[in-house]
Design a protein around this motif. Sequence first.
Motif, PDB file in Angstrom:
ATOM      1  N   TYR A  54     -40.146 -48.629 140.518  1.00 37.11           N
ATOM      2  CA  TYR A  54     -39.168 -48.957 139.030  1.00 37.11           C
ATOM      3  C   TYR A  54     -40.017 -49.230 138.281  1.00 37.11           C
ATOM      4  CZ  TYR A  54     -35.978 -52.030 141.634  1.00 37.11           C
ATOM      5  OH  TYR A  54     -34.624 -51.442 142.361  1.00 37.11           O
ATOM      6  N   MET A  66     -40.500 -45.528 136.375  1.00 36.51           N
ATOM      7  CA  MET A  66     -39.740 -44.555 135.946  1.00 36.51           C
ATOM      8  C   MET A  66     -39.407 -45.264 134.610  1.00 36.51           C
ATOM      9  SD  MET A  66     -36.696 -44.441 138.293  1.00 36.51           S
ATOM     10  CE  MET A  66     -35.100 -43.584 137.981  1.00 36.51           C
ATOM     11  N   ILE A  67     -38.985 -43.989 133.816  1.00 39.83           N
ATOM     12  CA  ILE A  67     -38.923 -44.544 132.509  1.00 39.83           C
ATOM     13  C   ILE A  67     -37.087 -45.040 131.806  1.00 39.83           C
ATOM     14  CG2 ILE A  67     -37.963 -44.028 130.179  1.00 39.83           C
ATOM     15  CD1 ILE A  67     -40.224 -41.533 130.401  1.00 39.83           C
ATOM     16  N   TRP A  68     -36.675 -45.974 131.748  1.00 36.34           N
ATOM     17  CA  TRP A  68     -35.671 -47.085 131.999  1.00 36.34           C
ATOM     18  C   TRP A  68     -34.827 -46.268 130.551  1.00 36.34           C
ATOM     19  CZ3 TRP A  68     -33.674 -49.492 136.305  1.00 36.34           C
ATOM     20  CH2 TRP A  68     -34.444 -49.070 137.657  1.00 36.34           C
ATOM     21  N   ALA A 108     -36.408 -48.671 127.350  1.00 35.71           N
ATOM     22  CA  ALA A 108     -37.379 -48.839 127.146  1.00 35.71           C
ATOM     23  C   ALA A 108     -36.841 -47.492 125.688  1.00 35.71           C
ATOM     24  CB  ALA A 108     -38.011 -47.654 127.805  1.00 35.71           C
ATOM     25  N   GLU A 161     -46.989 -55.404 124.971  1.00 33.86           N
ATOM     26  CA  GLU A 161     -45.884 -55.395 125.839  1.00 33.86           C
ATOM     27  C   GLU A 161     -45.698 -55.947 127.361  1.00 33.86           C
ATOM     28  OE1 GLU A 161     -45.000 -51.533 126.592  1.00 33.86           O
ATOM     29  OE2 GLU A 161     -42.915 -51.417 127.412  1.00 33.86           O
ATOM     30  N   GLY A 176     -44.190 -56.072 131.240  1.00 27.53           N
ATOM     31  CA  GLY A 176     -43.536 -54.675 132.545  1.00 27.53           C
ATOM     32  C   GLY A 176     -43.127 -53.350 131.723  1.00 27.53           C
ATOM     33  N   GLY A 235     -44.432 -50.561 132.567  1.00 18.38           N
ATOM     34  CA  GLY A 235     -44.096 -49.298 133.083  1.00 18.38           C
ATOM     35  C   GLY A 235     -44.689 -48.253 133.241  1.00 18.38           C
ATOM     36  N   ASP A 290     -48.850 -55.123 132.720  1.00 20.08           N
ATOM     37  CA  ASP A 290     -47.105 -54.946 134.216  1.00 20.08           C
ATOM     38  C   ASP A 290     -48.519 -55.759 135.172  1.00 20.08           C
ATOM     39  OD1 ASP A 290     -45.446 -53.992 136.059  1.00 20.08           O
ATOM     40  OD2 ASP A 290     -45.197 -52.464 134.654  1.00 20.08           O
ATOM     41  N   LEU A 291     -47.567 -55.259 136.535  1.00 15.71           N
ATOM     42  CA  LEU A 291     -48.124 -55.600 137.237  1.00 15.71           C
ATOM     43  C   LEU A 291     -49.328 -54.857 137.830  1.00 15.71           C
ATOM     44  CD1 LEU A 291     -45.123 -56.058 139.954  1.00 15.71           C
ATOM     45  CD2 LEU A 291     -46.372 -57.931 138.942  1.00 15.71           C
ATOM     46  N   VAL A 349     -49.976 -51.565 139.454  1.00 17.14           N
ATOM     47  CA  VAL A 349     -48.517 -50.446 138.909  1.00 17.14           C
ATOM     48  C   VAL A 349     -49.370 -49.733 137.466  1.00 17.14           C
ATOM     49  CG1 VAL A 349     -46.088 -50.679 139.161  1.00 17.14           C
ATOM     50  CG2 VAL A 349     -47.189 -51.112 137.623  1.00 17.14           C
ATOM     51  N   LEU A 368     -50.989 -58.330 133.788  1.00 14.06           N
ATOM     52  CA  LEU A 368     -50.218 -59.346 133.364  1.00 14.06           C
ATOM     53  C   LEU A 368     -48.493 -60.014 134.881  1.00 14.06           C
ATOM     54  CD1 LEU A 368     -49.113 -60.525 130.051  1.00 14.06           C
ATOM     55  CD2 LEU A 368     -47.699 -61.485 132.136  1.00 14.06           C
ATOM     56  N   ALA A 424     -38.968 -54.226 127.961  1.00 12.11           N
ATOM     57  CA  ALA A 424     -37.446 -53.460 127.869  1.00 12.11           C
ATOM     58  C   ALA A 424     -37.184 -53.420 129.494  1.00 12.11           C
ATOM     59  CB  ALA A 424     -37.860 -51.930 127.072  1.00 12.11           C
ATOM     60  N   ASP A 425     -35.823 -53.318 129.481  1.00 19.79           N
ATOM     61  CA  ASP A 425     -35.964 -53.210 130.974  1.00 19.79           C
ATOM     62  C   ASP A 425     -36.387 -54.170 131.548  1.00 19.79           C
ATOM     63  OD1 ASP A 425     -32.812 -52.494 131.396  1.00 19.79           O
ATOM     64  OD2 ASP A 425     -33.906 -50.344 130.711  1.00 19.79           O
ATOM     65  N   VAL A 426     -36.552 -55.418 131.587  1.00 20.01           N
ATOM     66  CA  VAL A 426     -37.637 -55.931 132.570  1.00 20.01           C
ATOM     67  C   VAL A 426     -36.257 -57.893 133.021  1.00 20.01           C
ATOM     68  CG1 VAL A 426     -39.602 -56.167 131.480  1.00 20.01           C
ATOM     69  CG2 VAL A 426     -37.757 -57.787 130.610  1.00 20.01           C
ATOM     70  N   PHE A 446     -37.688 -62.897 139.251  1.00 21.06           N
ATOM     71  CA  PHE A 446     -38.927 -63.496 139.163  1.00 21.06           C
ATOM     72  C   PHE A 446     -38.109 -64.220 137.442  1.00 21.06           C
ATOM     73  CE2 PHE A 446     -40.593 -61.449 142.114  1.00 21.06           C
ATOM     74  CZ  PHE A 446     -41.608 -62.034 142.737  1.00 21.06           C
TER      75      PHE A 446
HETATM   76  C1  LIG Z   1     -37.131 -51.438 135.165  1.00 18.30           C
HETATM   77  S1  LIG Z   1     -39.167 -51.546 134.836  1.00 18.30           S
HETATM   78  C2  LIG Z   1     -38.997 -51.082 133.294  1.00 18.30           C
HETATM   79  C3  LIG Z   1     -39.801 -49.934 133.111  1.00 18.30           C
HETATM   80  C4  LIG Z   1     -40.519 -50.304 131.476  1.00 18.30           C
HETATM   81  N1  LIG Z   1     -40.294 -51.295 130.703  1.00 18.30           N
HETATM   82  C5  LIG Z   1     -38.908 -49.158 131.009  1.00 18.30           C
HETATM   83  O1  LIG Z   1     -38.132 -50.063 130.292  1.00 18.30           O
HETATM   84  O2  LIG Z   1     -39.143 -48.146 130.991  1.00 18.30           O
HETATM   85  C6  LIG Z   1     -39.364 -53.118 135.001  1.00 18.30           C
HETATM   86  C7  LIG Z   1     -40.882 -53.221 134.603  1.00 18.30           C
HETATM   87  O3  LIG Z   1     -41.439 -54.401 134.853  1.00 18.30           O
HETATM   88  C8  LIG Z   1     -42.464 -54.678 135.995  1.00 18.30           C
HETATM   89  N2  LIG Z   1     -42.368 -55.748 137.038  1.00 18.30           N
HETATM   90  C9  LIG Z   1     -41.720 -56.104 137.572  1.00 18.30           C
HETATM   91  N3  LIG Z   1     -41.834 -57.915 138.039  1.00 18.30           N
HETATM   92  C10 LIG Z   1     -42.870 -58.225 137.295  1.00 18.30           C
HETATM   93  C11 LIG Z   1     -43.467 -59.445 137.430  1.00 18.30           C
HETATM   94  N4  LIG Z   1     -43.582 -60.307 138.284  1.00 18.30           N
HETATM   95  N5  LIG Z   1     -44.775 -59.231 136.774  1.00 18.30           N
HETATM   96  C12 LIG Z   1     -45.175 -58.431 135.696  1.00 18.30           C
HETATM   97  N6  LIG Z   1     -44.588 -56.624 135.660  1.00 18.30           N
HETATM   98  C13 LIG Z   1     -43.243 -57.111 136.299  1.00 18.30           C
HETATM   99  C14 LIG Z   1     -42.046 -53.710 136.659  1.00 18.30           C
HETATM  100  O4  LIG Z   1     -43.292 -52.962 137.765  1.00 18.30           O
HETATM  101  C15 LIG Z   1     -41.626 -52.990 136.110  1.00 18.30           C
HETATM  102  O5  LIG Z   1     -43.135 -51.823 135.850  1.00 18.30           O
END
Ligand SMILES: C[S@@+](CC[C@H](N)C(=O)[O-])C[C@H]1O[C@@H](n2cnc3c(N)ncnc32)[C@H](O)[C@@H]1O
Length: 637
Positions: free
Chosen positions: A457, A460-462, A465, A488, A490, A492, A511-512, A515, A540, A563-565, A571
Motif C-alpha cells: 500500500y 502507491m499514491i492514494w 494524498a 506526516e 503513513g 507511503g 511510515d513503517l 517501506v 513510526l 492521507a488515506d491512513v 491498527f
Molecule cells: C493507503 S497507504 C497511504 C500512503 C500515502 N499516505 C498516500 O496517501 O499516498 C497507507 C500508509 O500507511 C502506512 N501504514 C499502515 N499501517 C501502519 C502502521 N501500523 N504504522 C505506520 N504506518 C502504517 C502504510 O505503510 C502506507 O504507507
Amino acid sequence: MPIRRAAATPPAQEKAPSAAEEREPEASDEESPSPDEEQAASSAAGAEDGEGENSGDAHPDKNEDDAEEEGAEDEKKDEKELKDGYKYEKSKTKKVKRTIPAWASVTASKNIPVTNYAGTQCRVDSVLIEAIMSSKDKAGISFQSLMKYILKKYPNMELDKKKKFLIKKAMKKHVEKGTVKQLKGKGLSGRFAIGKKPPPSKKGRQKQESLGDALPLIFTRLCEPKEASYTLIKKYLKQHFPNFNIENRPDVLKTALGKAVEKGHLEQVTGKGAQGTFQLKHSGKDAQLKGSTLEDAITVAIVAMNEPKTCSATSLRKYLIDSNKDVKEHLVVANLKRTLTKCKVLGWMKQLTGHGLSGTYGLSFPYYPSPKILYPDNFKELPKKPTRRRHTADSSDEEEEEEDGVEENKKTEKEEPAAEKQHKPSLWSPCFYSRAGKEVYSYVGEKITINEGLDSYAGMIWPAALALCHYLDTHQDRWSLVDKAVLEIGAGTGLLSIVAALLGGWVTATDLPEVLSNTRANLSRNTRGRCRHTPQVAALTWGQDLEHTYPSSVYRYDYVLAADVVYHHDFLDELLVTMKHFCRPGTTLLWANKVRFGSDLVFTENFHKAFNTSVLAEDGEVKIFMATSREGSKETD
Ligand SMILES: C[S@@+](CC[C@H](N)C(=O)[O-])C[C@H]1O[C@@H](n2cnc3c(N)ncnc32)[C@H](O)[C@@H]1O
C-alpha cells in the motif's frame, strides 16, 4: 506554545534524506514466511481451528501440504494427538510473526505461477538441484559456483538475504537426506554432487502446491462486484499494455470507458465522465474477453485492480469442490479451512464476517496479477526473443532488456499504425516487473517525480494524498507551512511530505520501517536543493513506543498530516492513539481520507469524539478534515 524545532528531529536510527543513498525500492525482505513461521502459523491455525469445533482436519504441527498428502488415514492420527492435548497446548503459546505473503510482492507475482499453486520453497529446491546437476566436474561444485550459476540463470530470483538463507537451508537439508552428497569439506565449504534419488512422495503422487498461494488469484476471480477507478485502470494499462500509450493519449481511454458504459459492458458507479469508478457488468467469475482489444485490457485492469478483494467462504468452497472433482470433498473442505485459518494467523487475510467456514474473507495485502496470470488462456507466452534496445514507457532512457517471456497480442498489433509500433515496446513486455513505475506531478510550481511500486500500500499514491497536496498548494495563505514543524504519518511514497517541504515546512515523513527506503529516495530526489529545510524520514509504527521514541515533551509539531491512513487494517485504534499523541494544543492535524469501509466510518466517529474537528474541503469522495486538541480548547475557554 513554542515549538522546539531542533527537538523535532526524528530518532537517530534514520538518516536525513540528504544523507540517504538514492536507490530503487527493494522488494520486500519478507516475501514469504520462513518455514519456522509457516510452522508456527500452522500450529496456531490448528489451535484456532480447534476452538470448539470438530477439528479432525486440523493438525496443529503440520503444514497444509503434508496434511493433505497424507489424507484421511493421518487425520485419525491427528485426532489422537489433539485429544491428548499436548501439541495443542504447546501450539497455543507459539508466537506467530506476521509476514508479507509471497503473492503480495510484485516480483513474486511474476515468479509464482499462481494458477498451479507453485510455492517458493519448491522453486528454491529445484533451482538448487538444477545448479548442482549443471556441473560436469567429477570433483563436484562449490557453494559459491552454485550461487553464481543461480544468479546468472535466474536473475529475477533476486538473491537477497532471505533467498540466500533459503538456499543454504535447502542445501543443508539435501545433504542431511543424502539427496546431495558432500564430496569434500564441511558445512557449506567444500564441494557437492547429486546424491541418491529422493523417495517418491506418499501414494506416488506429486506434492500438492499450496492453496494459500493460489487463494489471492481465486479471490480476484470470484470477488463481486468488480470495480476500479479511472486512475487505477490507467495505471494498470500503462504498466501492462504500454502499446496503447495511455499516458500520452488519456483521451483514448476516456472514450473507450464512455463507449463501454454506453454498451452496458461497464457501469459508472461514482464520479462523472472519465473521472470515476467503473464496475464490470455481468463479470461472473471469469469475465469474458471479447470486443475491441482496449476493451479487453480495461476488463483485465478492472478485475486485477478491484479493491478490496473479498470472497465468501461458501463461494470459495464451491469453487474448490468444482475444480477438484478428483479429490474427496471433505479433504478439499478441510484443506480450505486449514488454509484460511493459517492465512488469518499469518495476517495474509482477514475474516470480515462470520466464523470458520462461514462468512467472508478479504486479502490483507494488495494483489494485482498480471494479464498473463489472470487470463493465461488469452495471454500466452511467446518464445524468447533476442535482446534489443528499446524505449521504455516510463522514461526517455534507452535501455537494453532481455525480453524473457514476452507476450503479445497480435490483434492489437494489427490495429497499430506501423510508424507508432516501431517506437513502442511490445504489448506484453514485462517492464513493470523490472522496475517500479514513475509518476510525475506538479505542485508548488515544481515537477515531482515519484517512484511507485505495486508491492505494498505504501508503494502507491492514494487519492487523499493528491487531494491534500492540491489543497495545501492552493491554500498557502490560510495554511502557511513556512518554517513550521510538520509531521506526516503513513507517508507511503512521500509525495505529501515533499509538497509540504517545498512549501517551506520543516518536515518529518514517517511510515513503517520496511517501506522507508522508497519514501527516502523519493524525498531525496525531489527536495534536494529546492527546500528551506531538508526533510527527514523516520520510522513510526502507529501506537508503538510513542512516548519512548517520540516523547511529547520533546516532539511538538505545528502540523500533523495524514492521507488515506484509514482503510481496512487492524491498527485503527493505534492510529487514533498516534494522532492524539502528536495532536497537542497548538498543533493542527490535517487528515484527508476516502471512505471505503464501514470501519472507516467508525474511525471517523471516534476521530470527531477525540478532537475539535471541521471539514475543510471535499473533493469527490475524499474529505479533508482539520482537527485540534480538545485539551487546547479547554485551556483557551
Ligand atoms: C493507503 S497507504 C497511504 C500512503 C500515502 N499516505 C498516500 O496517501 O499516498 C497507507 C500508509 O500507511 C502506512 N501504514 C499502515 N499501517 C501502519 C502502521 N501500523 N504504522 C505506520 N504506518 C502504517 C502504510 O505503510 C502506507 O504507507
